[in-house]
Scaffold this active site. Structure first.
Site, short mmCIF file in Angstrom:
data_model
loop_
_atom_site.label_atom_id
_atom_site.label_comp_id
_atom_site.label_asym_id
_atom_site.label_seq_id
_atom_site.Cartn_x
_atom_site.Cartn_y
_atom_site.Cartn_z
N ASP A 57 8.83 58.29 43.99
CA ASP A 57 7.54 58.46 44.68
C ASP A 57 7.35 57.38 45.75
OD1 ASP A 57 5.17 59.70 45.29
OD2 ASP A 57 4.02 58.75 43.68
N LYS B 135 -3.04 49.25 35.98
CA LYS B 135 -2.85 50.69 36.12
C LYS B 135 -3.03 51.36 34.76
CE LYS B 135 0.15 54.27 37.95
NZ LYS B 135 1.35 54.59 38.73
N GLY C 92 -1.52 57.75 37.48
CA GLY C 92 -2.72 57.16 36.91
C GLY C 92 -3.58 56.49 37.97
N VAL D 110 -5.45 52.88 39.42
CA VAL D 110 -5.27 51.44 39.46
C VAL D 110 -6.62 50.78 39.69
CG1 VAL D 110 -4.06 49.51 40.53
CG2 VAL D 110 -2.96 51.76 40.41
N GLY E 289 -6.88 52.26 43.77
CA GLY E 289 -5.83 53.22 44.11
C GLY E 289 -5.63 54.21 42.99
N ARG E 290 -5.04 55.34 43.34
CA ARG E 290 -4.74 56.34 42.32
C ARG E 290 -3.57 57.19 42.78
NH1 ARG E 290 -8.75 60.20 40.38
NH2 ARG E 290 -10.22 58.44 40.31
N GLY E 291 -2.88 57.77 41.82
CA GLY E 291 -1.75 58.64 42.11
C GLY E 291 -1.52 59.56 40.94
#
Length: 812
Positions: A636, A540, A524, A526, A519-521
């Site tokens: 978020d 993360k 950063g 993950v 995952g990413r956001g």
């Protein structure tokens, strides 16, 4: 140097005794058990029983004794005053007093004992928690839990004239309930209903004389006891043997929340409990189960059912024991009321007038002439005579084919004819609840605690001592000054809160060089990793331009320490962190079912799971906004940040480092950088308005709309609806338009108010709409309230929880 090393070790051992988590056979004077370390417990020598902190609700704990395997509580110290899950402790003072402290601020419970000799607390093999003092090589008992039973009697434990068993309030609320097993004033062992307004004995049957019930009133010693082979004896001549009598087993006699006493047995610790004896076979005999103005019905296949009398409605939708209230007003004019026949319905006790050998019309007149009369009961007794009972209060109602009579309920004549009183009868099955109530305990902040003062002074002393120690040891044992000044201080500060500081190389090895991205956001990326202890973790790696090298390390560590203090079942658990040079990483538990976003795309979520995810997410946001010492905004909330455990319960991730403020700074003008994800961001971000917790409420509403509709807030317009393309790009606008159009069509038509929800529902759960339409409509309405443009028009997250809570059990 050797002496310094020994002193250093002794200091560390002293610290470990204060803060380490372990099970032991006793608690000695001057020591404590900490609620934040649930593994801190006292074990009986044979390991059958444990004593420690037991969760009784949301952030609510009691000090209890329970069977270790398949935990079953048998005693509680503070059932009516749960303590906080933070900074609470059980301490055995050197004065000999055992004290339960709530958040370090006040005492919730104590034994009120004193001793000038050393004392210790032990748990015996029979489940008895004993506080003793050591006097001349002999033990003297100061206090024991067997003298203060709660709802359970263990083998060998006596029920006396000074003690009683009191039921739990319900299966989800362990505070004192309405039912008691006591010796009454006539020395008879009895079951008593002690409700909010009235009290009455319902076992043994009150229409029986003591000798007719097999009891004697002449033994005033008042002692009852059960043994481990299944024999119960009482000084009033009452006794029984269990169905499995003769075999030594684990047993417990319990006063249950439904007003019945039962003996539960099991052969081995891992076996399930089963009922080997119970006092009452017909549950509707128990008084007060369904409250006033109601009836109780029992079917062996379907269980117990509570129903309001015609014309009455449930008074408290949290608990049936509060009964029902009238939806009408009676007039004193007898011509304005009539009587509705209720065959086989008995209202036991609280008769205003009793007459026998009386005609039906005379009995009816007795009631109709009294403005306060609410019903009358006309029955046939064993002497062949008719009896009349008039009622001003309607209590202990039950339907039974064995009742030789009829109850006639008084209702307004004008409303009786159209049948409206009977169309909306409210009822509930099983335990009589309309919706489950779970106990919650808000964490109360204190200004300065003795623990903090002690720890700060201890840290200073230890720091001075280490400085001297380091100056005389070899250079090979020293760390660089930069790391000792920053990293080591951070580690010492955080270690009491239970998570670990990892090195960057450890986490790089755990993730195989950061290769498996999950995952990413904006904050950063993950990665999935396997820690040295073989736990699978989500690691993360924070972006440098977000919380990396540009942020002061002390500030980062302070915020991480706050995250470590958070404790909620719907909040992802943090296991550790890395703050090394420019690297900032967070280590979390790994969620095997992935994110809500992934599951919505794969259509694996039915209605029940979606509703529970919405409710769980609302609960944890309410916790972050209103129950934490710091004011925490997530900033978020989106499906990608809601992770799912094996049973599809939600856990919110990627929180905390978004914004942490003091509660006195809730007008958050200090948030200068826009945070969040397009499609989920509240209007305040765009128009540079003050940021409050309502930004999370808005994002939550968007997520709920996505779960209801199956549409993404960021890709609206890609799907058609009955051939009509959703032209505008916003999910909220589309849903509002659907509601507006359907509502306008409903006017003057036979359409129901829930039709608009049917127009937006995800096809994957659309087949369940007719069964769950009321719950779906509630969830949809709550979501639209959350996405109001005006932040003041949005509810708080605790209000959202309140609105959804009553439908929790109906979401299955």
């Amino acid at each position: 140097m050797a002496l310094s090393l020994i002193l250093h070790v002794l200091l560390l051992l002293s610290l470990s005794f204060q803060f380490s988590s372990s099970s032991s056979s006793s608690l000695n004077s001057g020591f404590s058990l900490c609620v934040e370390k649930l593994e801190d417990s006292i074990l009986s020598p044979d390991g059958v029983f444990s004593a420690g902190f037991y969760a009784v609700g949301e952030n609510a704990y009691a000090f209890a004794v329970w069977f270790t395997r398949n935990p079953t509580v048998v005693w509680m110290a503070n059932r009516d005053q749960p303590i906080n899950g933070k900074r609470s402790s059980l301490s055995l003072l050197k004065t000999g007093n055992l004290v339960l402290s709530d958040a370090g601020q006040f005492n919730a419970w104590s034994t009120d004992t004193t001793s000038s000799s050393p004392t210790y607390l032990i748990l015996n093999n029979n489940g008895n928690l004993v506080l003793s003092e050591l006097y001349s090589n002999e033990s003297n008992v100061l206090w024991q839990s067997f003298d203060f039973p709660t709802d359970t009697l263990l083998p060998g434990q006596q029920l006396t004239r000074y003690t009683k068993l009191v039921s739990d309030r319900s299966s989800t609320n362990h505070s004192s309930g309405f039912y008691k097993l006591v010796f009454d004033d006539d020395n008879i062992l009895s079951l008593l209903y002690d409700g909010p307004d009235v009290s009455s004995i319902y076992w043994p049957a009150q229409w029986l004389l003591s000798w007719e019930a097999g009891r004697t009133t002449y033994n005033s010693s008042r002692i009852a006891v059960i043994d481990s082979i299944g024999t119960f004896n009482s000084t009033d001549n009452f006794g029984f043997i269990t169905s499995d009598y003769g075999v030594v087993m684990q047993r417990r006699l319990k006063m249950d929340p439904d007003g019945n006493i039962r003996v539960y047995s099991r052969q081995h610790q891992n076996d399930p409990w089963y009922v080997s004896w119970q006092a009452i076979s017909s549950p509707c005999i128990v008084h007060g189960l369904c409250g006033a103005n109601s009836t109780c019905t029992h079917d062996p296949r379907e269980g117990r059912k509570c129903s309001c009398l015609p014309g009455y409605r449930v008074k408290n939708h949290s608990d049936w024991s509060y009964g029902c209230e009238p939806r009408f007003q009676l007039s004193c004019d007898r011509n304005e009321s009539t009587f509705f026949k209720l065959p086989d319905v008995e209202l036991y006790g609280y008769d205003y007038i009793y007459k026998k050998n009386i005609s039906f019309s005379d009995c009816e007149n007795e009631c109709s002439q009294d403005c306060e009369c609410r019903a009358f009961q006309y029955s046939f007794n064993n002497d062949g005579l008719f009896q009349c009972y008039t009622k001003k209060v309607l209590l202990n109602g039950r339907r039974s084919p064995n009742f030789r009579g009829t109850t006639y309920l008084r209702l307004p004549k004008t409303r009786r004819n159209n049948g409206s009183f009977f169309a909306d009868e409210e009822s509930a099955q099983e335990n009589g609840r309309v919706c489950s109530v779970k106990l919650e305990r808000a964490y109360t902040k204190r200004h300065v605690s003795s623990f903090v003062k002690f720890f700060l002074w201890f840290s200073i002393a230890l720091g001075v001592f280490e400085a001297l120690f380091i100056s005389i040891t070899s250079c090979s044992l020293m760390r660089t000054k930069q790391k000792s000044d920053v990293n080591q201080q951070g580690y010492n500060f955080l270690s009491p809160f239970g998570f670990r500081k990892y090195t960057y190389s450890e986490l790089k090895q755990a993730t195989k060089g950061f290769t498996e991205e999950i995952g990413r956001g904006a904050g950063g990326i993950v990665y999935k990793g396997v820690l040295p202890d073989q736990r699978i973790a989500a690691i993360k790696k924070l972006n440098n331009d977000n919380i990396g090298a540009k942020r002061d390390e002390a500030e980062f560590l302070a915020e991480v320490s706050i995250i470590g203090k958070l404790n909620h079942m719907n909040l992802i658990e943090m296991w550790g962190y890395c703050a090394e040079g420019k690297h900032r990483l967070l280590v979390y538990e790994f969620m095997e079912n992935g994110s809500l976003a992934e599951n919505l795309k794969s259509n694996t979520l039915g209605w029940t799971k979606r509703y529970n995810i919405a409710l769980g997410t609302a609960r944890v946001l309410a916790y972050l906004h209103e129950e934490c010492l710091e004011w925490i905004l997530h900033c978020d909330i989106k499906p990608q940040n809601i992770l799912l455990v094996s049973n599809y319960q939600p856990k919110v991730a990627d929180f905390g480092l978004s914004k942490l403020l003091n509660r006195n700074e809730q007008n958050a003008q200090s948030i200068s950088m826009i945070r969040g994800t397009r499609g989920y961001m509240a209007p305040e971000w765009v128009f540079n308005l003050p940021i409050t917790s309502k930004v999370d409420v808005y994002s939550y509403g968007i997520v709920v709309l996505e779960m209801l509709t199956g549409r993404s807030a960021t890709t609206m317009g890609s799907r058609s609806d009955e051939g009509e393309e959703a032209q505008n790009g916003r999910l909220v606008t589309w849903v509002r338009e659907k509601r507006k159009r359907t509502t306008s069509l409903e006017e003057g038509s036979s359409l129901t108010s829930s039709c608009w929800v049917e127009k937006i529902i995800d096809p994957a759960i659309g087949s369940q709409f007719e069964v769950k339409k009321m719950k779906m409509e509630t969830l949809a309405s709550v979501a639209l309230n959350c996405v109001e443009d005006d932040k003041d028009a949005r509810p708080t997250m605790s209000q959202v929880v309140e609105m959804l809570q009553c439908h929790e059990n109906d979401a299955s």
